[in-house]
Design a protein around this motif. Structure first.
Motif, PDB file in Angstrom:
ATOM      1  N   ALA A 112      14.680   0.874   5.020  1.00 57.30           N
ATOM      2  CA  ALA A 112      15.628   1.800   5.641  1.00 57.30           C
ATOM      3  C   ALA A 112      15.340   2.019   7.126  1.00 57.30           C
ATOM      4  CB  ALA A 112      15.603   3.129   4.904  1.00 57.30           C
ATOM      5  N   ASN A 113      14.067   1.969   7.502  1.00 56.80           N
ATOM      6  CA  ASN A 113      13.644   2.119   8.907  1.00 56.80           C
ATOM      7  C   ASN A 113      12.609   1.047   9.199  1.00 56.80           C
ATOM      8  OD1 ASN A 113      15.021   4.795   9.617  1.00 56.80           O
ATOM      9  ND2 ASN A 113      13.838   5.350   7.793  1.00 56.80           N
ATOM     10  N   PRO A 114      13.030  -0.184   9.462  1.00 52.22           N
ATOM     11  CA  PRO A 114      12.096  -1.307   9.565  1.00 52.22           C
ATOM     12  C   PRO A 114      11.029  -1.158  10.636  1.00 52.22           C
ATOM     13  CG  PRO A 114      14.343  -2.097   9.355  1.00 52.22           C
ATOM     14  CD  PRO A 114      14.429  -0.629   9.597  1.00 52.22           C
ATOM     15  N   ASP A 115      11.266  -0.339  11.664  1.00 54.64           N
ATOM     16  CA  ASP A 115      10.242  -0.166  12.685  1.00 54.64           C
ATOM     17  C   ASP A 115       9.253   0.941  12.323  1.00 54.64           C
ATOM     18  OD1 ASP A 115      12.035   1.888  12.912  1.00 54.64           O
ATOM     19  OD2 ASP A 115      12.295   1.735  15.078  1.00 54.64           O
ATOM     20  N   THR A 116       9.343   1.453  11.093  1.00 56.33           N
ATOM     21  CA  THR A 116       8.421   2.477  10.598  1.00 56.33           C
ATOM     22  C   THR A 116       7.533   1.874   9.517  1.00 56.33           C
ATOM     23  OG1 THR A 116      10.006   4.240  11.035  1.00 56.33           O
ATOM     24  CG2 THR A 116       8.224   4.736   9.498  1.00 56.33           C
ATOM     25  N   CYS A 117       6.212   2.009   9.668  1.00 54.53           N
ATOM     26  CA  CYS A 117       5.273   1.476   8.684  1.00 54.53           C
ATOM     27  C   CYS A 117       5.233   2.372   7.450  1.00 54.53           C
ATOM     28  CB  CYS A 117       3.877   1.355   9.276  1.00 54.53           C
ATOM     29  SG  CYS A 117       3.748   0.157  10.635  1.00 54.53           S
ATOM     30  N   ALA A 118       5.150   1.763   6.290  1.00 55.26           N
ATOM     31  CA  ALA A 118       5.006   2.489   5.032  1.00 55.26           C
ATOM     32  C   ALA A 118       3.520   2.581   4.698  1.00 55.26           C
ATOM     33  CB  ALA A 118       5.760   1.780   3.913  1.00 55.26           C
ATOM     34  N   VAL A 119       3.023   3.784   4.487  1.00 56.59           N
ATOM     35  CA  VAL A 119       1.592   4.010   4.270  1.00 56.59           C
ATOM     36  C   VAL A 119       1.371   4.503   2.842  1.00 56.59           C
ATOM     37  CG1 VAL A 119      -0.425   5.332   5.028  1.00 56.59           C
ATOM     38  CG2 VAL A 119       1.269   4.568   6.702  1.00 56.59           C
ATOM     39  N   PRO A 120       0.372   3.964   2.138  1.00 55.61           N
ATOM     40  CA  PRO A 120       0.060   4.484   0.804  1.00 55.61           C
ATOM     41  C   PRO A 120      -0.222   5.982   0.836  1.00 55.61           C
ATOM     42  CG  PRO A 120      -1.083   2.422   1.181  1.00 55.61           C
ATOM     43  CD  PRO A 120      -0.465   2.808   2.491  1.00 55.61           C
ATOM     44  N   LEU A 121      -0.038   6.628  -0.296  1.00 54.75           N
ATOM     45  CA  LEU A 121      -0.187   8.074  -0.368  1.00 54.75           C
ATOM     46  C   LEU A 121      -1.638   8.506  -0.287  1.00 54.75           C
ATOM     47  CD1 LEU A 121       2.387   8.751  -3.235  1.00 54.75           C
ATOM     48  CD2 LEU A 121       2.780   8.694  -0.769  1.00 54.75           C
ATOM     49  N   GLU A 122      -2.569   7.624  -0.682  1.00 51.34           N
ATOM     50  CA  GLU A 122      -3.986   7.960  -0.682  1.00 51.34           C
ATOM     51  C   GLU A 122      -4.822   6.782  -0.197  1.00 51.34           C
ATOM     52  OE1 GLU A 122      -5.677   9.490  -4.266  1.00 51.34           O
ATOM     53  OE2 GLU A 122      -3.997  10.831  -4.686  1.00 51.34           O
ATOM     54  N   THR A 123      -6.020   7.112   0.291  1.00 57.03           N
ATOM     55  CA  THR A 123      -7.035   6.105   0.558  1.00 57.03           C
ATOM     56  C   THR A 123      -7.712   5.755  -0.760  1.00 57.03           C
ATOM     57  OG1 THR A 123      -7.429   6.949   2.783  1.00 57.03           O
ATOM     58  CG2 THR A 123      -9.162   5.619   1.797  1.00 57.03           C
TER      59      THR A 123
END
Length: 501
Positions: A137-148
């Motif tokens: 939906a926002n290709p210039d935005t990185c998707a980050v996992p919810l937890e380490t």
């Protein structure tokens, strides 16, 4: 053309007759994502695109070539049928004039019904680079996992999503809190979303069951003052539920393998007092319960895998109280329980603990489990570079030489190749996380070829790597202790390996 990425959406759905055999075909609605949130833009230096449709029954792929300013008419029509794949290759220069392949993207296999134009999405990714996951939906935005997460599991589900479960988060103060949460990665949307809780667990196992649920077994509930998780969970991602079971034995750092009928064999590991577990245990998905396996096999830090037909499960490597175990033990289900496949098994040429295993090769290349790396405590606890093929129960043969490391993440790609990432190498006798990445290619009637891939942006051990339906590899979690102080990267990465052809 400016290197800035361009995104087009094809909304046309056209019925056509293919010239080759008169079968009905449709032009899919294609969402081609050509923007990245970090790293090298997929279209940087690109001048031409090649659209390619393949799948069962198509002896010759349907192809069309365009410039980067492509139009809906540049996409080939897709014949009706199952498991169709639309691939987009991006070149610097025309392909027929020596142009270089720079970026690649594919759909997951999809079905085409008569008269119905499917909507598909392709993420174009720079070839051979570790790029952060970006959102559709926002290709210039990185998707980050919810937890380490470190020492977690990642399981590819039947619908192409990935279930990520448990693990621990290393703190700078030395604390290692264990997680009981899950999250689900959707490769089509490029997003991470919460899944059901599963009880705190790290160094556990995850096994995909026939109905698409996932069995999570064992693991450590706490690490700072070690205690074990006594429950197992069967996770149903679609329903958002996790049912609780109790195995007969609590264990962590164990191994698990699934046979052709979906039955799970649990092997070895350690108990809360650090002793090697000798008790084997099975899980029957049809009954939804665990069952006893009478044969003892004390092994810690071993690997378990199936043969190519899935009928025999193999256990290799590991150690017990008497030392390293070189013997490969096979098990088959005898209608009641798992029993030894043979009284005498193969012997590993290099006994080891902390190895990795993955299936290398397609049918015509005779797929075989490949045991890679590990540590040889009898040789100064040095990391092993040797790999070995398991030729069933009776024989182990020499495989290719690899970077010496243990606890690396190995994954089989759908095209028969294996990607090996991260793990622990030797730093003057001290195990440290590595950033090494290798691609292993099967060769029919020949020795496999090993290609070095670019290093991961940061060394990682305790990571997960999952082969996604589009041929890319999702990398999540892990810890970097290469500089002495543990650092846990939160970003998820996607690697698109170079194609076989």
């Amino acid at each position: 053309m400016s290197p800035r990425s361009v995104r087009f959406t094809l909304l046309a759905a056209l019925l056509a007759l293919t010239a080759a055999c008169g079968e009905k075909a449709v032009t899919p609605s294609l969402d081609l994502v050509t923007t990245s949130c970090a790293g090298t833009p997929p279209l940087e230096g690109v001048t031409h695109l090649r659209f390619r449709v393949s799948g069962p029954g198509l002896d010759t792929p349907r192809e069309r070539v365009s410039t980067v300013r492509w139009t809906p008419g540049d996409v080939p029509a897709v014949p009706q049928g199952s498991a169709r794949v639309l691939e987009v290759r991006a070149y610097a220069g025309a392909q027929d004039r020596g142009g270089q392949l720079r970026s690649l993207g594919r759909t997951a296999p999809f079905d085409v019904a008569e008269g119905q134009a499917p909507s598909v999405r392709v993420f174009l990714r720079r070839l051979g680079e570790f790029a952060p996951v970006n959102q559709a939906a926002n290709p210039d935005t990185c998707a980050v996992p919810l937890e380490t997460r470190v020492a977690h599991t990642a399981t590819l589900l039947a619908d192409g999503r990935v279930l990520i479960a448990g693990g621990y988060a290393p703190g700078r103060d030395g604390a290692r809190p264990v997680s009981g949460t899950t999250e689900v990665f959707d490769p089509v949307a490029g997003t991470f979303s919460p899944g059901p809780d599963v009880g705190a667990r790290a160094f556990h196992t995850a096994s995909l069951l026939p109905k698409g649920t996932v069995l999570l077994t064992g693991g450590a509930e706490t690490l700072d003052l070690l205690s074990l998780q006594r429950t197992a969970r069967v996770v149903d991602v679609v329903a958002g539920e996790a049912s609780t079971l109790e195995p007969k034995v609590a264990r962590y750092q164990h191994a698990a393998a699934v046979d052709a009928e979906g039955r799970v064999l649990l092997v070895g590991g350690r108990s809360a007092d650090g002793q090697v577990v000798a008790t084997l245990e099975g899980f029957h998905p049809g009954r939804g319960s665990f069952f006893a396996v009478p044969t003892p096999l004390p092994r810690a830090d071993a690997v378990a895998t199936g043969t190519r037909d899935g009928r025999t499960l193999l256990v290799a490597g590991g150690a017990n109280a008497t030392g390293l175990q070189a013997r490969v033990q096979g098990f088959v289900f005898d209608q009641t329980t798992f029993s030894p496949a043979s009284s005498s098994g193969a012997e590993l040429k290099v006994p080891r603990v902390g190895a990795s295993v993955a299936m290398l090769g397609l049918t015509e290349e005779v797929p075989r489990p490949l045991v890679m790396g590990g540590v040889d405590p009898l040789n100064g606890a040095r990391a092993v570079s040797a790999s070995e093929f398991l030729e069933g129960v009776a024989l182990a043969s020499t495989g290719p030489a690899l970077f010496p490391r243990s606890h690396a993440c190995a994954v089989s790609l759908t095209d028969g190749r294996v990607v090996l990432l991260g793990g622990q190498g030797d730093d003057f006798g001290t195990p440290r996380a590595t950033a090494w990445a290798e691609l292993i290619l099967p060769v029919k009637d020949g020795r496999p070829i090993v290609l070095g891939l670019p290093l991961m942006p940061q060394p990682r051990t305790g990571l997960s790597c999952t082969a996604l339906p589009d041929g890319s590899v999702l990398v999540v979690g892990g810890v970097d202790d290469s500089m002495g102080e543990p650092r846990a990267p939160i970003e998820a990465l996607v690697l698109m390996p170079p194609p076989r052809d």
